[in-house]
Design an enzyme around this catalytic site. Sequence first.
Site, mmCIF file in Angstrom:
data_model
loop_
_atom_site.group_PDB
_atom_site.id
_atom_site.type_symbol
_atom_site.label_atom_id
_atom_site.label_comp_id
_atom_site.label_asym_id
_atom_site.label_seq_id
_atom_site.Cartn_x
_atom_site.Cartn_y
_atom_site.Cartn_z
ATOM 1 N N GLY A 189 41.871 38.348 40.692
ATOM 2 C CA GLY A 189 42.732 37.343 40.068
ATOM 3 C C GLY A 189 43.530 36.583 41.110
ATOM 4 N N SER A 190 44.660 36.071 40.684
ATOM 5 C CA SER A 190 45.449 35.197 41.556
ATOM 6 C C SER A 190 46.282 36.008 42.549
ATOM 7 C CB SER A 190 46.377 34.348 40.695
ATOM 8 O OG SER A 190 47.251 35.203 39.988
ATOM 9 N N PRO A 191 46.623 35.414 43.676
ATOM 10 C CA PRO A 191 47.503 36.100 44.631
ATOM 11 C C PRO A 191 48.853 36.474 43.994
ATOM 12 C CG PRO A 191 46.464 34.199 45.660
ATOM 13 C CD PRO A 191 46.109 34.143 44.215
ATOM 14 N N ARG A 192 49.349 35.615 43.091
ATOM 15 C CA ARG A 192 50.653 35.907 42.459
ATOM 16 C C ARG A 192 50.576 37.236 41.696
ATOM 17 N NH1 ARG A 192 52.895 35.649 37.539
ATOM 18 N NH2 ARG A 192 51.034 34.793 36.553
ATOM 19 N N VAL A 193 49.558 37.397 40.857
ATOM 20 C CA VAL A 193 49.453 38.635 40.077
ATOM 21 C C VAL A 193 49.008 39.797 40.980
ATOM 22 C CG1 VAL A 193 48.406 39.729 38.047
ATOM 23 C CG2 VAL A 193 49.039 37.314 37.951
ATOM 24 N N GLY A 194 48.249 39.473 42.009
ATOM 25 C CA GLY A 194 47.847 40.506 42.978
ATOM 26 C C GLY A 194 49.064 41.237 43.540
ATOM 27 N N GLU A 211 40.940 41.243 44.942
ATOM 28 C CA GLU A 211 40.015 40.120 45.133
ATOM 29 C C GLU A 211 40.767 38.878 44.678
ATOM 30 O OE1 GLU A 211 37.018 40.168 46.456
ATOM 31 O OE2 GLU A 211 36.712 42.318 46.619
ATOM 32 N N CYS A 245 36.292 31.067 42.626
ATOM 33 C CA CYS A 245 37.201 31.441 43.720
ATOM 34 C C CYS A 245 36.637 31.090 45.091
ATOM 35 C CB CYS A 245 37.495 32.928 43.658
ATOM 36 S SG CYS A 245 36.001 33.922 43.709
HETATM 37 P P1 NAD Z 1 45.390 35.920 36.932
HETATM 38 O O1 NAD Z 1 45.884 36.561 38.180
HETATM 39 O O2 NAD Z 1 46.320 35.076 36.165
HETATM 40 O O3 NAD Z 1 44.872 37.046 35.886
HETATM 41 C C1 NAD Z 1 43.980 38.072 36.278
HETATM 42 C C2 NAD Z 1 44.205 39.293 35.391
HETATM 43 O O4 NAD Z 1 45.538 39.735 35.564
HETATM 44 C C3 NAD Z 1 44.003 39.035 33.911
HETATM 45 O O5 NAD Z 1 43.281 40.122 33.367
HETATM 46 C C4 NAD Z 1 45.411 38.977 33.358
HETATM 47 O O6 NAD Z 1 45.507 39.471 32.048
HETATM 48 C C5 NAD Z 1 46.190 39.854 34.311
HETATM 49 N N1 NAD Z 1 47.576 39.408 34.463
HETATM 50 C C6 NAD Z 1 48.043 38.138 34.403
HETATM 51 N N2 NAD Z 1 49.379 38.115 34.613
HETATM 52 C C7 NAD Z 1 49.753 39.395 34.807
HETATM 53 C C8 NAD Z 1 51.004 40.017 35.062
HETATM 54 N N3 NAD Z 1 52.124 39.323 35.142
HETATM 55 N N4 NAD Z 1 51.025 41.357 35.203
HETATM 56 C C9 NAD Z 1 49.896 42.078 35.125
HETATM 57 N N5 NAD Z 1 48.687 41.527 34.877
HETATM 58 C C10 NAD Z 1 48.616 40.217 34.714
HETATM 59 O O7 NAD Z 1 44.070 35.133 37.361
HETATM 60 P P2 NAD Z 1 43.189 34.163 36.481
HETATM 61 O O8 NAD Z 1 43.967 32.932 36.177
HETATM 62 O O9 NAD Z 1 42.587 34.919 35.363
HETATM 63 O O10 NAD Z 1 42.018 33.822 37.506
HETATM 64 C C11 NAD Z 1 42.121 32.817 38.470
HETATM 65 C C12 NAD Z 1 42.457 33.401 39.835
HETATM 66 O O11 NAD Z 1 41.594 34.455 40.156
HETATM 67 C C13 NAD Z 1 42.284 32.370 40.949
HETATM 68 O O12 NAD Z 1 43.332 32.492 41.880
HETATM 69 C C14 NAD Z 1 40.968 32.767 41.591
HETATM 70 O O13 NAD Z 1 40.801 32.364 42.920
HETATM 71 C C15 NAD Z 1 41.028 34.243 41.459
HETATM 72 N N6 NAD Z 1 39.694 34.807 41.496
HETATM 73 C C16 NAD Z 1 39.322 35.522 42.577
HETATM 74 C C17 NAD Z 1 38.039 36.022 42.650
HETATM 75 C C18 NAD Z 1 37.569 36.831 43.809
HETATM 76 O O14 NAD Z 1 36.520 37.445 43.679
HETATM 77 N N7 NAD Z 1 38.265 36.873 44.919
HETATM 78 C C19 NAD Z 1 37.140 35.781 41.610
HETATM 79 C C20 NAD Z 1 37.564 35.027 40.528
HETATM 80 C C21 NAD Z 1 38.841 34.558 40.465
#
Ligand code: NAD
Length: 466
Positions: A189-194, A211, A245
Amino acid sequence: MDPVEDTLRRLREAFNSGRTRPAEFRAAQLKSLGHFLQDNKQLLQDALAQDGGLRSAFESEVSEIAISQDEINLALRNLSAWMKDESVTKNLATQLDAAFIRKEPLGLVLIIAPWNYPLNLMLVPLVGALSAGNCVVLKPSEISKSTEKVLAEVLPRYLDPSCFAVVLGGPQETGQLLEHKFDYIFFTGSPRVGKIVMAAAAKHLTPVTLELGGKNPCYVDDDCDPQIVANRVAFFRYFNTGQTCVAPDYVLCSPEMQERLLPALQSAITRFFGDDPQSSPNLGRIISQKQFQRLQGLLGCGRVAVGGQSDESDRYIAPTVLVDVRETEPVMQEEIFGPILPIVNVRGLDEAVDFINRREKPLALYAFSNSNQVVTQVLARTSSGAFCGNDGFMHMTLTSLPFGGVGASGMGRYHGKFSFDTFSHHRACLLRCAGMEKVNDLRYPPYTDMKVQLLSWSLSQSCSLL
Ligand code: NAD
């Protein structure tokens, strides 16, 4: 009792019972996962099309279903080899012993997926977790609702319910889930949630794979065929409507190359999506209103050279190329994650490398040139999760390459055997022989200079006498 707590307790009990450890169990689960894909292909295609805003069946097939199936097939073919103890070299002191690395399952692992490839990014890590013999909690994205529904309602019919569970929810519920202790967390997911995930994991000292995303530079040298570059960049930039991504996020090239690239990009876009991309069956839509509005805002950066149209009622953004963008504008500050490609001018390779190295390390980096030397220079002088010369994210088609970020684009790696290793603990094992006690006299007091010398020598000899 809280239903999540109950589920986790059940899964942990199943893991502790040893149920997931035998190769036969793992293989049966993998085969069943393959049946899930085959039996429900149309259902999955429909769900992916709905989530992807009419994403084409071609894109869903190659990027989600076929990739997941390939990972399953690879794991099934290699499972016993991956699970085998790995012998290691020994020193003289341990010549008669058995020294090896045992790959053992970690325990109860959590996989959290995003919405942009909602099947692939859930199942490909799952293949690794299953192969390695873990119990798994899957948390799909709440935004890709149709796929989430299939994963929640249909997938559990195919996997052993005592060892796997799908937990649903958005940020709040995922936050609550993360309060529990897992043995590993695999987050995409996103760096922020990471950062949120890593902070929650730290409370339990749980290791993580993150990731993440970011901005992937694409350097285009003057010595290039602009049409070939345009075809490849446009294909990978606009694939899945730019919501990838590893998509090339922006192009770095000279003003002269920009002049040659623009008509070539226009031509590639017309060839792929016709004169009216909004009516093309090959272009999907933006996932949500929120993402649409963010992307529409980015269309105001620099100057539109190709495309630029948008339609809120349809969440449509045309494949777009922007020029004259400033580094300080949002389109160059945030990950674009949509069908917009800014071009930034640099005077040559050195300036491009400086530009790239001034920013966070990207997930992927691309360099186009007819000169091998230019491509290898970019490779040698930069860092990124992955690198591909003269194409977009083709490196992802190789399960023999690790997939993952570095620095701000993430940590850890997976795909193929890398997934198995990620979800395994590499346990250091030495089985000593119970006899031959005389040899150990060397290490017991009373200590003497001679003993020190002999012991140091025997420990430093990495040889195989037997
Ligand atoms: P996101 O980080 O918003 O959400 C990812 C997951 O985290 C979801 O299941 C969501 O329910 C959960 N989540 C969201 N907010 C949360 C919080 N506050 N606390 C705990 N969990 C939370 O990401 P997204 O918008 O679904 O996806 C887009 C991002 O993912 C982009 O930055 C993209 O680059 C990245 N991404 C990376 C890869 C990779 O393989 N490196 C692949 C696809 C997407």
